[in-house]
Design an enzyme around this catalytic site. Structure first.
Site, PDB file in Angstrom:
ATOM      1  N   ASP A  34      -9.590  21.647  14.410  1.00 33.10           N
ATOM      2  CA  ASP A  34      -9.817  20.342  15.036  1.00 33.10           C
ATOM      3  C   ASP A  34     -10.947  20.446  16.062  1.00 33.10           C
ATOM      4  OD1 ASP A  34      -7.704  19.608  13.545  1.00 33.10           O
ATOM      5  OD2 ASP A  34      -6.384  19.032  15.219  1.00 33.10           O
ATOM      6  N   ALA A  35     -10.982  21.578  16.763  1.00 36.51           N
ATOM      7  CA  ALA A  35     -11.995  21.731  17.813  1.00 36.51           C
ATOM      8  C   ALA A  35     -13.403  21.755  17.207  1.00 36.51           C
ATOM      9  CB  ALA A  35     -11.737  23.004  18.604  1.00 36.51           C
ATOM     10  N   TYR A  37     -14.279  20.358  14.434  1.00 35.47           N
ATOM     11  CA  TYR A  37     -14.549  18.985  13.982  1.00 35.47           C
ATOM     12  C   TYR A  37     -14.984  18.127  15.178  1.00 35.47           C
ATOM     13  CZ  TYR A  37     -13.627  14.282  12.240  1.00 35.47           C
ATOM     14  OH  TYR A  37     -13.748  12.966  11.891  1.00 35.47           O
ATOM     15  N   ASP A  38     -14.224  18.235  16.276  1.00 32.40           N
ATOM     16  CA  ASP A  38     -14.564  17.453  17.470  1.00 32.40           C
ATOM     17  C   ASP A  38     -15.959  17.795  17.968  1.00 32.40           C
ATOM     18  OD1 ASP A  38     -12.127  16.246  17.389  1.00 32.40           O
ATOM     19  OD2 ASP A  38     -11.218  17.492  18.959  1.00 32.40           O
ATOM     20  N   SER A  83       2.892 -10.556  -6.092  1.00 27.61           N
ATOM     21  CA  SER A  83       3.887  -9.524  -5.815  1.00 27.61           C
ATOM     22  C   SER A  83       4.482  -9.015  -7.126  1.00 27.61           C
ATOM     23  CB  SER A  83       4.887 -10.073  -4.806  1.00 27.61           C
ATOM     24  OG  SER A  83       6.061 -10.442  -5.418  1.00 27.61           O
ATOM     25  N   LEU A  84       5.564  -8.291  -7.070  1.00 31.30           N
ATOM     26  CA  LEU A  84       6.143  -7.691  -8.271  1.00 31.30           C
ATOM     27  C   LEU A  84       7.568  -8.193  -8.441  1.00 31.30           C
ATOM     28  CD1 LEU A  84       5.090  -3.967  -7.699  1.00 31.30           C
ATOM     29  CD2 LEU A  84       4.232  -5.465  -9.513  1.00 31.30           C
ATOM     30  N   GLU A 114       4.499   4.885 -10.522  1.00 32.11           N
ATOM     31  CA  GLU A 114       3.960   5.216  -9.195  1.00 32.11           C
ATOM     32  C   GLU A 114       5.069   4.992  -8.175  1.00 32.11           C
ATOM     33  OE1 GLU A 114       0.624   2.597  -8.395  1.00 32.11           O
ATOM     34  OE2 GLU A 114      -0.124   2.908 -10.426  1.00 32.11           O
ATOM     35  N   LYS A 116       6.703   3.281  -5.038  1.00 28.26           N
ATOM     36  CA  LYS A 116       6.515   2.012  -4.358  1.00 28.26           C
ATOM     37  C   LYS A 116       6.605   2.284  -2.862  1.00 28.26           C
ATOM     38  CE  LYS A 116       7.840  -2.826  -4.342  1.00 28.26           C
ATOM     39  NZ  LYS A 116       7.925  -3.016  -2.894  1.00 28.26           N
ATOM     40  N   ASP A 118       6.550   1.703   1.052  1.00 31.46           N
ATOM     41  CA  ASP A 118       7.041   0.586   1.845  1.00 31.46           C
ATOM     42  C   ASP A 118       6.088   0.324   3.005  1.00 31.46           C
ATOM     43  OD1 ASP A 118       8.637  -1.437   2.588  1.00 31.46           O
ATOM     44  OD2 ASP A 118      10.298  -0.191   3.298  1.00 31.46           O
ATOM     45  N   TYR A 228      -2.900   4.487   0.809  1.00 32.97           N
ATOM     46  CA  TYR A 228      -2.853   4.993  -0.561  1.00 32.97           C
ATOM     47  C   TYR A 228      -3.386   3.916  -1.493  1.00 32.97           C
ATOM     48  CZ  TYR A 228      -0.127   8.950   0.957  1.00 32.97           C
ATOM     49  OH  TYR A 228       0.283  10.105   1.569  1.00 32.97           O
ATOM     50  N   LYS A 294       3.947   0.326 -14.387  1.00 34.82           N
ATOM     51  CA  LYS A 294       2.903  -0.597 -14.842  1.00 34.82           C
ATOM     52  C   LYS A 294       2.553  -0.238 -16.284  1.00 34.82           C
ATOM     53  CE  LYS A 294       1.060  -0.622 -10.151  1.00 34.82           C
ATOM     54  NZ  LYS A 294       0.046  -0.182  -9.189  1.00 34.82           N
ATOM     55  N   LYS A 318      13.924  -0.846  -7.618  1.00 23.98           N
ATOM     56  CA  LYS A 318      14.291  -0.601  -6.217  1.00 23.98           C
ATOM     57  C   LYS A 318      15.425   0.414  -6.105  1.00 23.98           C
ATOM     58  CE  LYS A 318      11.935  -3.740  -3.778  1.00 23.98           C
ATOM     59  NZ  LYS A 318      12.496  -4.581  -2.775  1.00 23.98           N
ATOM     60  N   CYS A 410      25.485   1.859  37.006  1.00 26.92           N
ATOM     61  CA  CYS A 410      24.506   2.524  36.138  1.00 26.92           C
ATOM     62  C   CYS A 410      24.911   3.977  35.918  1.00 26.92           C
ATOM     63  CB  CYS A 410      23.130   2.440  36.789  1.00 26.92           C
ATOM     64  SG  CYS A 410      21.909   3.497  36.010  1.00 26.92           S
ATOM     65  N   CYS A 413      22.191   6.209  38.048  1.00 25.94           N
ATOM     66  CA  CYS A 413      22.046   6.172  39.517  1.00 25.94           C
ATOM     67  C   CYS A 413      23.232   5.528  40.216  1.00 25.94           C
ATOM     68  CB  CYS A 413      20.767   5.430  39.892  1.00 25.94           C
ATOM     69  SG  CYS A 413      20.903   3.654  39.601  1.00 25.94           S
ATOM     70  N   CYS A 428      20.606  -2.386  35.028  1.00 26.16           N
ATOM     71  CA  CYS A 428      20.764  -1.751  36.331  1.00 26.16           C
ATOM     72  C   CYS A 428      19.729  -2.407  37.242  1.00 26.16           C
ATOM     73  CB  CYS A 428      20.489  -0.248  36.204  1.00 26.16           C
ATOM     74  SG  CYS A 428      20.214   0.540  37.791  1.00 26.16           S
ATOM     75  N   CYS A 433      15.882   3.183  40.347  1.00 23.18           N
ATOM     76  CA  CYS A 433      16.733   3.992  39.462  1.00 23.18           C
ATOM     77  C   CYS A 433      15.866   5.039  38.763  1.00 23.18           C
ATOM     78  CB  CYS A 433      17.408   3.088  38.426  1.00 23.18           C
ATOM     79  SG  CYS A 433      18.239   4.011  37.119  1.00 23.18           S
TER      80      CYS A 433
HETATM   81  S1  IVH Z   1       1.063  -3.025  -7.510  1.00 22.63           S
HETATM   82  C1  IVH Z   1       0.528  -7.466  -8.724  1.00 22.63           C
HETATM   83  N1  IVH Z   1       1.674  -0.563  -6.806  1.00 22.63           N
HETATM   84  O1  IVH Z   1       4.763  -3.722  -3.414  1.00 22.63           O
HETATM   85  C2  IVH Z   1       0.631  -6.035  -8.400  1.00 22.63           C
HETATM   86  N2  IVH Z   1       2.330  -2.370  -5.397  1.00 22.63           N
HETATM   87  O2  IVH Z   1       6.401  -6.043  -4.359  1.00 22.63           O
HETATM   88  C3  IVH Z   1       1.267  -5.743  -7.092  1.00 22.63           C
HETATM   89  N3  IVH Z   1       3.501  -1.706  -3.362  1.00 22.63           N
HETATM   90  O3  IVH Z   1       2.601  -6.332  -2.544  1.00 22.63           O
HETATM   91  C4  IVH Z   1       0.907  -4.459  -6.491  1.00 22.63           C
HETATM   92  N4  IVH Z   1       3.438   0.466  -3.748  1.00 22.63           N
HETATM   93  O4  IVH Z   1       2.477  -4.167  -1.185  1.00 22.63           O
HETATM   94  C5  IVH Z   1       1.749  -1.877  -6.502  1.00 22.63           C
HETATM   95  N5  IVH Z   1       2.159   1.643  -6.248  1.00 22.63           N
HETATM   96  C6  IVH Z   1       2.215   0.341  -5.960  1.00 22.63           C
HETATM   97  C7  IVH Z   1       2.827  -0.136  -4.784  1.00 22.63           C
HETATM   98  C8  IVH Z   1       2.867  -1.510  -4.540  1.00 22.63           C
HETATM   99  C9  IVH Z   1       3.815  -0.503  -2.913  1.00 22.63           C
HETATM  100  C10 IVH Z   1       3.807  -3.001  -2.713  1.00 22.63           C
HETATM  101  C11 IVH Z   1       2.629  -3.929  -2.553  1.00 22.63           C
HETATM  102  C12 IVH Z   1       3.026  -5.204  -3.247  1.00 22.63           C
HETATM  103  C13 IVH Z   1       4.512  -5.094  -3.265  1.00 22.63           C
HETATM  104  C14 IVH Z   1       5.043  -5.880  -4.444  1.00 22.63           C
END
Ligand code: IVH
Length: 674
Positions: A34-35, A37-38, A83-84, A114, A116, A118, A228, A294, A318, A410, A413, A428, A433
């Site tokens: 790190d040093a 790099y810095d 969304s999915l 892949e 998912k 969070d 990612y 997918k 899920k 408390c 204290c 408190c 304190c």
């Molecule tokens: S694909 C239309 N790939 O999950 C395709 N989403 O419930 C949607 N997420 O809004 C995205 N890991 O924020 C995809 N490997 C992954 C993911 C991913 C997390 C999230 C993403 C999306 C939500 C959908």
């Protein structure tokens, strides 16, 4: 002109730094310290300071973040970020699979599995291979522009490794992926918020969203987010013939792509990936809530198409929340910085989702009553997307059981404990304190506040114990010889700490405001306060009504600020901090009011603007001293027309009133128009 040698040196340093960033943030395999790099970063910084013409937006020095903004802008997505659909169990996954099979007419196909993650999804637009704009998902059609904040995320390349494999990708493209807050960063942040008396983030996803949406990029930088990538688009459409190729291409472009990715020829393979990865869950440095499958081939994706909400070619499987049963041994009480007493469940250690849990917050007395919980009971504990374990319910009453009552003194204290009318928390009231003081010092020194490196719990405890520090302002009179006398403190560390404390005097005023630890005033609120009251004197003089004129400040927060500032002890502390030389004024972005070209002018808005809502446009015009009216007349100075503008636009043309599009309005508001 920049001398040739300086130019070459800057190029060399940049290339090396980029390479090391890639190794560190993306590959997780640093090859220098790190040093070192810095050191290189400082050399580049010095060169750019000496020759500002050398500084470019994609230089590694720009990760520290630009100036805080005064508000959020939105922008439309190149194509919707949908969304999915979820599968909550194997049966639902099987029915998804049968539907895909059927729709594809029983043609063979593969899945890409892949993790998912969070977190929250983010779209990154690259122009000429360089990061140009970053937009949050928002409502799927348009999101918030968070470019400067995204730049601070180490694993987001400021410049992609082009040319792409086989030169298949044009230099303008878009990457979509997930921003996550790694577990350790999340835990540290919540500890800090707890000490600050701020509500805790329920899960890393909310915390990541918060960190990405702050106005000051320096704060995003301190939150250690990670990114990612999972999609690569050109003009809003997938850039490769398969999802697998897209992931491979992202990796070669220098993005972090999750190593847990697998091509699965059918349902059994997909199910084994799901099962194997569930076992990894507790070992991963970030939270996942399932697996995304997918359909790999883009042609097959196109054949399957989309519903209004989600693709028919993908599903999110899920994982179930992890729960376990255990004994609630005792309920103890913790005292926070604001004096709030928080009941904590002390559990017989139990493994939940691969992590040993022995404590869980019970939040407050209301929660204890809601759960009807007492020491001795057998309880159900859960970790889902939420890292903080929670007690879900009582499974069996203990025998004996010990019903909890809030202590009247408390536990630290012995000070008086009260519950203010209308509040859930017991506090408190002893201003000195030691528990409060300890938490205030830790808050003051924390990274996103005054950022005093080296002032951790062990030192704070000793400073309090030896009475070297009685309030935060005492930090500024500490001497090296006093610190050297503390345990485990050498001459070098004592000098460093004094230097760090000295350096903190340069922290900008919003951080000084948040250092005070006023209830409900975190980093974001402090930013808005400093923008509205650019000196501490102005802030101290502001009435509750004045305070509510600042962005996002409501009556509750205004009240709390006034309460704090009206207390003579607090005023004395603020004076001592002033005397110590902290920043008591703030160079907010220049006020836009009375902008020439807008002030005193009358505008009419019509039609739909591409990125701004009508309310935004109105607010910005009024901020700059202009007026917005509903109908076009000879007195109208400008008509701002978006899509599907109707009769008002016709009338403007008839009367010869100048017509602006959104870009024209923005140019006028930014003072660029002549
Ligand atoms: S694909 C239309 N790939 O999950 C395709 N989403 O419930 C949607 N997420 O809004 C995205 N890991 O924020 C995809 N490997 C992954 C993911 C991913 C997390 C999230 C993403 C999306 C939500 C959908």
């Amino acid at each position: 002109m920049v001398p040739q040698a300086a130019q070459e040196e800057a190029t060399r340093l940049r290339e090396e730094l980029r390479e090391h960033e890639y190794r560190y943030y993306v590959l997780d395999q640093p090859t220098i310290s790190d040093a070192q790099y810095d050191g290189m970063m400082r050399q580049l910084q010095a060169l750019e300071d000496a020759h500002p013409a050398l500084r470019t937006a994609d230089s590694p020095t720009q990760r520290v973040g630009g100036q805080p903004r005064s508000g959020m802008q939105t922008a439309p997505h190149s194509s919707a970020m949908l969304s999915l659909d979820n599968a909550l169990n194997e049966a639902e996954l099987r029915s998804f699979h049968s539907r895909v099979n059927e729709l594809l007419g029983a043609a063979p196909f593969q899945y890409v599995a892949e993790l998912k993650l969070d977190g929250l999804s983010l779209a990154l637009r690259y122009r000429d291979g360089k990061l140009d704009v970053a937009i949050t998902r928002g409502n799927g059609q348009q999101g918030e522009v968070v470019t400067e904040n995204a730049r601070t995320i180490g694993s987001i390349p400021l410049r992609a490794h082009l040319p792409s494999p086989g030169g298949a990708l044009p230099p303008d493209f878009e990457v979509r992926g997930e921003v996550v807050m790694p577990r350790p960063a999340f835990e540290r942040l919540n500890e800090q918020r707890d000490a600050e008396g701020l509500p805790l983030f329920a899960n890393p996803r909310n915390a990541a969203a918060g960190a990405l949406r702050v106005l000051d990029p320096a704060i995003t930088a301190s939150r250690r987010l990670d990114f990612y990538a999972y999609f690569l688009l050109v003009d809003g459409a997938p850039a490769f013939d398969s999802q697998w190729q897209c992931l491979e291409a992202l990796a070669t472009l220098g993005f972090k792509v999750n190593p847990q990715r697998r091509r699965c020829a059918g349902l059994p393979e997909l199910l084994s990936a799901i099962q194997e990865w569930e076992a990894l869950r507790p070992t991963l440095p970030y939270e996942i809530d399932g697996v995304v499958a997918k359909v790999d081939s883009r042609a097959q994706q196109d054949a399957l198409g989309w519903t209004a909400k989600a693709p028919r070619w993908a599903i999110a499987f899920k994982y179930a929340a992890s729960q376990a049963e255990t004994l609630l041994e005792r309920i103890t009480v913790q005292v926070g910085r604001t004096g709030a007493l928080t009941p904590v469940a002390n559990l017989k250690p139990v493994v939940v989702g691969g992590v040993t849990v022995s404590r869980a917050t019970l939040h407050n007395m209301d929660e204890i009553e809601r759960l009807g919980i007492a020491a001795g009971d057998t309880v159900l504990v859960e970790r889902s997307g939420d890292v903080i374990p929670k007690v879900v319910r009582v499974l069996a009453l203990g025998d004996p059981r010990e019903v909890f009552t809030m202590p009247t003194a408390c536990p630290v204290c012995q000070g008086h404990v009260v519950r203010e009318p209308g509040e859930v928390a017991y506090r408190c009231v002893n201003a000195s304190c030691p528990a409060k003081l300890r938490e205030s010092l830790l808050h003051f020194a924390s990274r996103s506040v005054m950022d005093i490196d080296g002032l951790g719990e062990a030192i704070v405890d000793q400073l309090l114990h030896t009475a070297l520090v009685r309030d935060v302002s005492d930090l500024y009179s500490l001497r090296v010889d006093q610190l050297e006398a503390l345990e485990r403190m050498g001459a070098k560390s004592a000098q460093n700490l004094v230097a760090q404390i000295e350096k903190s005097k340069q922290q900008p005023m919003p951080r000084v405001i948040s250092s005070l630890g006023i209830r409900f005033v975190g980093e974001r609120t402090a930013q808005f306060l400093a923008a509205a009251f650019p000196s501490m004197d102005a802030l101290m003089a502001a009435s509750e009504e004045d305070l509510q004129r600042a962005e996002e400040i409501g009556p509750k927060v205004a009240r709390s600020i006034r309460d704090y500032l009206d207390d003579p002890h607090n005023r004395a502390l603020v004076d001592r901090l002033r005397a110590a030389g902290l920043q008591f004024t703030f160079d907010a972005p220049p006020p836009k009011a009375m902008l020439e070209g807008v002030a005193g002018k009358t505008f009419v808005l019509t039609g739909t603007l591409p990125t701004m809502t009508r309310d935004d446009a109105k607010a910005r015009i009024e901020e700059a001293g202009g007026k917005v009216t509903g109908s076009v007349s000879k007195k109208t100075d400008y008509v701002v027309a978006g899509d599907e503008a109707g009769s008002k636009l016709d009338k403007a043309r008839t009367l010869g009133v100048p017509v602006l599009d959104e870009a024209g309005l923005l140019a006028l508001l930014e003072g660029d128009a002549t």
